[in-house]
Write an enzyme that holds these catalytic residues in place. Structure first.
Site, short mmCIF file in Angstrom:
data_model
loop_
_atom_site.label_atom_id
_atom_site.label_comp_id
_atom_site.label_asym_id
_atom_site.label_seq_id
_atom_site.Cartn_x
_atom_site.Cartn_y
_atom_site.Cartn_z
N ILE A 1 34.11 42.01 -60.42
CA ILE A 1 35.25 42.92 -60.24
C ILE A 1 36.52 42.10 -60.04
CG2 ILE A 1 36.30 44.66 -58.74
CD1 ILE A 1 33.44 45.61 -58.08
N GLY A 2 36.43 41.09 -59.19
CA GLY A 2 37.60 40.27 -58.93
C GLY A 2 37.26 39.06 -58.07
N GLY B 1 39.10 36.35 -55.25
CA GLY B 1 40.26 36.05 -54.42
C GLY B 1 40.03 34.79 -53.62
N ALA B 2 40.96 34.51 -52.70
CA ALA B 2 40.87 33.30 -51.89
C ALA B 2 39.66 33.34 -50.95
CB ALA B 2 42.15 33.13 -51.08
N TYR B 3 39.15 34.54 -50.70
CA TYR B 3 38.11 34.65 -49.67
C TYR B 3 36.77 35.08 -50.21
CZ TYR B 3 42.20 33.99 -46.93
OH TYR B 3 43.36 33.46 -46.42
N GLY B 4 36.59 35.04 -51.52
CA GLY B 4 35.28 35.37 -52.06
C GLY B 4 35.39 36.11 -53.38
N VAL C 1 33.97 39.37 -55.75
CA VAL C 1 33.39 40.70 -55.63
C VAL C 1 32.73 41.07 -56.95
CG1 VAL C 1 33.79 43.12 -55.06
CG2 VAL C 1 35.18 41.35 -53.98
N LYS D 1 30.40 41.72 -52.11
CA LYS D 1 31.36 40.66 -51.83
C LYS D 1 30.60 39.40 -51.43
CE LYS D 1 35.55 39.37 -49.48
NZ LYS D 1 36.59 39.66 -48.53
N ASP E 1 45.74 41.79 -44.49
CA ASP E 1 45.92 41.55 -45.93
C ASP E 1 46.08 42.89 -46.66
OD1 ASP E 1 46.23 39.99 -48.21
OD2 ASP E 1 44.08 39.98 -48.65
#
Length: 304
Positions: A14-15, A17-20, A22, A38, A142
């Site tokens: 799905i996407g 980001g900086a934190y994992g 998904v 996630k 966030d």
């Protein structure tokens, strides 16, 4: 993607980001329902998974027992690979899956945009979710349109608590917190911050729902502050925080303006609410509960 249980089948990313990352996945033990996985990497200590991480997961599971309508449900937590060389453990947090976020929702609106009643309802649902988090001493940190998911029946839910932490009343900036355009001035200036960072972000998002574009689309941290000062005015010498490396005189003098000056589509009551939410001094911003009691929500007809 390696899960220790065969309960989930990966369907795609799905996407990231900086934190994992998904993933979209199928829940094989629950009628093949679609879920969001996630993937997060947790640094291991000599004793295994750090207590802070266990507390974070416990907090997420605890939140889920309330079944709040404006917070995405955490359905499961699974252990993935143990990466011995990196000293990390992969965990998968399994959330309910929603097809659309607020950013996509805004981009696909018809030319006339969102109705005032829809903006009012979504703003109320966002602030209701924030009030719920804050009442449990959790700051999201966030908030942005990409982290506000829209359900099939059009309801808004807060997602991605990868940065959420149980908070003390004053916190110092840790690492990257909040996407630049929605970042509160105290975070940009490197000051201590509290739950009012979420109120600032929420104010930016309400303006974006009216305007269909970001209120403060900064290109870098200094430019972001410049754009903010176009609304709040450049802080006076007494307002400028002490002991920070950023120099006040690097910013051109500006006077305070009304949110409506930057976002002409705001109605009178929305303008008044945003004026309070987007105040430079974090101590002067209302709580989420106070926002919900504002005339914007109480005096104008709420949609059914």
């Amino acid at each position: 993607m390696a899960l220790s249980s065969g309960n989930y089948e990966e369907l795609g990313v799905i996407g990231t980001g900086a934190y994992g990352t998904v993933y979209r996945a199928r829940d094989l033990k629950n009628s093949g329902n679609i879920v969001a996985l996630k993937k997060v990497r947790v640094a291991l200590t000599e004793d295994g998974v750090p207590m802070s991480t266990l507390r974070e997961i416990f907090m997420l599971k605890q939140l889920d027992t309330f079944g709040h309508p404006n917070v995405v449900k955490l359905l499961d937590v699974c252990q993935g690979q143990r990466l011995e060389r990196e000293g990390q453990l992969v965990l998968f947090l399994v959330f309910e899956h929603l097809d659309q976020d607020l950013d996509e929702y805004i981009k696909h609106l018809p030319p006339k945009g969102m109705s005032p009643a829809t903006i009012q309802r979504l703003a109320r649902e966002m602030l209701t979710g924030i009030d719920f988090l804050h009442s449990h001493r959790i700051v999201h940190r966030d908030l942005k349109p990409q982290n506000l998911l829209i359900s099939a029946d059009g309801r808004l839910k807060l997602a991605d608590f990868g940065l959420a932490k149980t908070y003390d009343f004053e916190m110092k900036l840790t690492t990257v917190v909040v996407t630049l355009w929605y970042r509160a001035p105290e975070v940009l200036l490197g000051e201590a911050y509290n739950s009012s960072v979420d109120i600032w972000s929420a104010g930016c998002i309400v303006a974006e729902m009216f305007q269909r574009k970001a209120l403060f689309p900064g290109t870098a941290e200094g430019n972001q502050l410049e754009k903010i000062f176009e609304l709040t005015g450049r802080p006076s010498e007494t307002q400028w925080p002490r002991g920070i490396s950023i120099v006040r005189e690097n910013f051109r003098p500006t006077k305070p303006r009304e949110p409506r000056d930057l976002c002409p589509l705001l109605c009178e009551h929305a303008n008044d609410l945003l004026k309070m939410m987007l105040t430079f001094n974090r101590h002067d911003r209302p709580s989420a509960r106070q926002c919900l009691n504002h005339i914007y929500f109480t005096q104008e007809p709420m949609p059914t």
